[in-house]
Enzyme design. Structure first.
Site, PDB file in Angstrom:
ATOM      1  N   HIS A  15       0.844  -1.207   0.000  1.00  0.00           N
ATOM      2  CA  HIS A  15       0.000   0.000   0.000  1.00  0.00           C
ATOM      3  C   HIS A  15       0.874   1.249   0.000  1.00  0.00           C
ATOM      4  O   HIS A  15       1.319   1.715   1.052  1.00  0.00           O
ATOM      5  CB  HIS A  15      -0.921   0.003   1.233  1.00  0.00           C
ATOM      6  N   HIS A  53       1.561   5.208  -2.269  1.00  0.00           N
ATOM      7  CA  HIS A  53       1.088   6.183  -3.259  1.00  0.00           C
ATOM      8  C   HIS A  53       2.316   6.954  -3.730  1.00  0.00           C
ATOM      9  O   HIS A  53       2.686   7.961  -3.140  1.00  0.00           O
ATOM     10  CB  HIS A  53       0.069   7.136  -2.646  1.00  0.00           C
ATOM     11  N   LYS A  76      -8.696  -0.192  -7.170  1.00  0.00           N
ATOM     12  CA  LYS A  76      -8.767   0.339  -5.803  1.00  0.00           C
ATOM     13  C   LYS A  76     -10.025   1.195  -5.650  1.00  0.00           C
ATOM     14  O   LYS A  76     -10.232   2.136  -6.423  1.00  0.00           O
ATOM     15  CB  LYS A  76      -7.529   1.192  -5.518  1.00  0.00           C
ATOM     16  N   HIS A 130     -10.322   0.489   0.304  1.00  0.00           N
ATOM     17  CA  HIS A 130     -10.063   1.362   1.445  1.00  0.00           C
ATOM     18  C   HIS A 130     -11.281   1.267   2.363  1.00  0.00           C
ATOM     19  O   HIS A 130     -12.409   1.504   1.920  1.00  0.00           O
ATOM     20  CB  HIS A 130      -9.867   2.797   0.932  1.00  0.00           C
ATOM     21  N   HIS A 140      -6.450  -0.650   5.578  1.00  0.00           N
ATOM     22  CA  HIS A 140      -6.585   0.022   6.886  1.00  0.00           C
ATOM     23  C   HIS A 140      -7.360  -0.852   7.880  1.00  0.00           C
ATOM     24  O   HIS A 140      -6.795  -1.289   8.870  1.00  0.00           O
ATOM     25  CB  HIS A 140      -7.216   1.417   6.794  1.00  0.00           C
ATOM     26  N   ASP A 167       0.923   2.748   3.457  1.00  0.00           N
ATOM     27  CA  ASP A 167       0.338   4.033   3.040  1.00  0.00           C
ATOM     28  C   ASP A 167       1.420   5.101   2.875  1.00  0.00           C
ATOM     29  O   ASP A 167       1.175   6.291   3.105  1.00  0.00           O
ATOM     30  CB  ASP A 167      -0.745   4.518   4.013  1.00  0.00           C
TER      31      ASP A 167
HETATM   32 ZN   LIG Z   1      -3.709   4.841   0.905  1.00  0.00          ZN
END
Ligand SMILES: [Zn+2]
Length: 441
Positions: free
Chosen positions: A82, A84, A211, A252, A272, A344
């Site tokens: 995970h 970005h 996603k 998510h 998460h 993340d």
């Molecule tokens: Zn994320």
């Protein structure tokens, strides 16, 4: 030019002798990613991009190049499920609306810098769960072509959800500011027909994985963090369409009801999973759903809240749910939910990803469990376990080395001395040695 001439004069591939250079790594200790007991004083033979043999009694062929890692613990390249990469890091500039205020090319260049930081930290594969403007897909293609260094990327393209939801890039902006309704380019798809079209559009444009935002989020201004956003019906349509196109779905999800609906709809992973309860973890076990806990994201959000660096509505949401991160993780772990490491990254600075191993151990995993979560388990979640995730003959030679014994002190993984990706050394003695322009035409 000489190399080109030789290549043109070489005999056809079928008749060519097997001349790929062999490299041998002498490893002090090997932790192979499968959870097996560590192997002392092993040899790893690498031919071309892949591992040819590994074991304590593997002879080193004459003429092989030898890399001496006998003073190190050697592991598979780490995997972060995970990240970005092609996004502005939280707290930096106009991170909330970077997709609307920065040029796509700027974000892609920023992504290239983030990719290099990630590889330096020993992460040789990542799943990028979404960017604006398909920046993650552009980056994946550039890395695959050898234009810029970085990890292997499983890319989602644009992450999407409901109007006004966590994935809506125009969240918090004045109505009509775009001159048109927010659509898939801004991360919005409402209703069964639109989500089917959104999945098809992502796949058309190169997405490896889909996603979606099943629930509200912390780092968006207007939505309620615990609320379910996509209906179960919409999520079923996403999953069915993705499955038909051989893609998996990452959802998510913070809120309990949204998590359960996503699991029932058949998503592959809950990202998460902050507000889990016993029914949610039981459902996840029953459906074989993965949890990607992103412990670092909660940690970082609270640090920024305490430093007064997040807008008030976001700070309030972080205060409300971050305290639940640890108990939900423990609940999932005890229930036997499949867990893959994901951080993340982008919420915090890229390249710090290995701190997630430390948090997983702090919150209840054994060091070996956390290593599996960040190697073979994450590879399995990505569907790439045939190629990466463990040290075994036939897999890519994605290899890292650290000083010390991570089974005694997991923080050893936060300081990676050696990184090899696909048989090419990128970092040695803590220094970058891989050429960044090696594949540029
Ligand atoms: Zn994320």
């Amino acid at each position: 030019m000489l190399a080109l001439v030789v290549a043109l004069q070489a005999p056809p591939a079928a008749a060519a002798p097997d001349t790929a250079a062999v490299t041998a790594i002498r490893a002090g200790m090997v932790i192979d990613g499968t959870g097996a007991a560590p192997l002392k004083n092993a040899v790893i033979l690498i031919k071309g991009e892949r591992i040819a043999a590994i074991g304590a009694n593997v002879p080193i062929p004459p003429g092989a190049g030898v890399i001496d890692l006998s003073g190190f613990t050697v592991l598979p390249g780490f995997i972060d499920a995970h990240v970005h990469l092609a996004s502005r890091t939280l707290g930096d500039g106009d991170w909330q609306h970077a997709g609307l205020t920065m040029m796509p090319a700027e974000l892609a260049l920023l992504g290239a810098a983030h990719a290099q930081q990630t590889l330096e930290a020993g992460f040789t594969t990542v799943r990028d769960v979404g960017s604006v403007h398909y920046g993650d897909i552009a980056l994946r293609n550039a890395i695959t072509a050898g234009w810029v260094p970085g990890p292997r990327i499983v890319a989602a393209g644009i992450l999407f959800g409901i109007t006004g939801g966590h994935c809506d890039e125009t969240d918090g902006l004045a109505p009509g500011v775009l001159g048109h309704e927010a659509g898939i380019e801004e991360g919005v798809a409402d209703g069964v027909d639109a989500v089917r079209a959104a999945v098809r559009t992502m796949v058309k444009n190169g997405a490896d994985v889909i996603k979606i935002c099943a629930t509200g989020g912390v780092l968006s201004l207007t939505d309620s963090v615990g609320a379910q956003q996509y209906s179960e019906e919409e999520m079923r349509a996403v999953v069915e369409t993705a499955r038909g196109l051989a893609r998996r779905v990452a959802a998510h999800a913070h809120g309990t009801e949204g998590i359960k609906a996503a699991v029932r709809a058949g998503v592959t992973s809950i990202e998460h999973g902050t507000l889990l309860d016993s029914e949610a973890v039981a459902l996840m076990v029953q459906h074989g759903t993965w949890l990607v806990p992103t412990l670092m994201a909660g940690d970082q959000a609270m640090q920024l809240v305490n430093a007064g660096r997040l807008p008030a509505p976001i700070a309030a949401k972080a205060r409300a749910i971050v305290p639940r991160v640890q108990s939900s993780f423990r609940l999932a772990l005890r229930a036997g939910v499949k867990i893959a490491l994901g951080t993340d990254a982008g919420v915090f600075q890229h390249g710090k990803n290995a701190h997630e191993f430390t948090l997983m151990v702090r919150y209840g995993m054994t060091p070996m469990q956390s290593i599996q979560a960040g190697t073979l388990s994450a590879a399995t979640l990505l569907g790439r376990e045939a190629d990466v995730g463990s040290l075994a003959a036939g897999k890519y030679a994605d290899i890292v080395a650290v000083k010390g014994d991570p089974l005694q002190d997991i923080t050893a993984l936060e300081h990676v001395d050696f990184v090899m990706k696909g048989g090419a050394v990128f970092k040695r003695d803590g220094q970058i040695v891989g050429r960044s322009d090696a594949g540029v035409p």
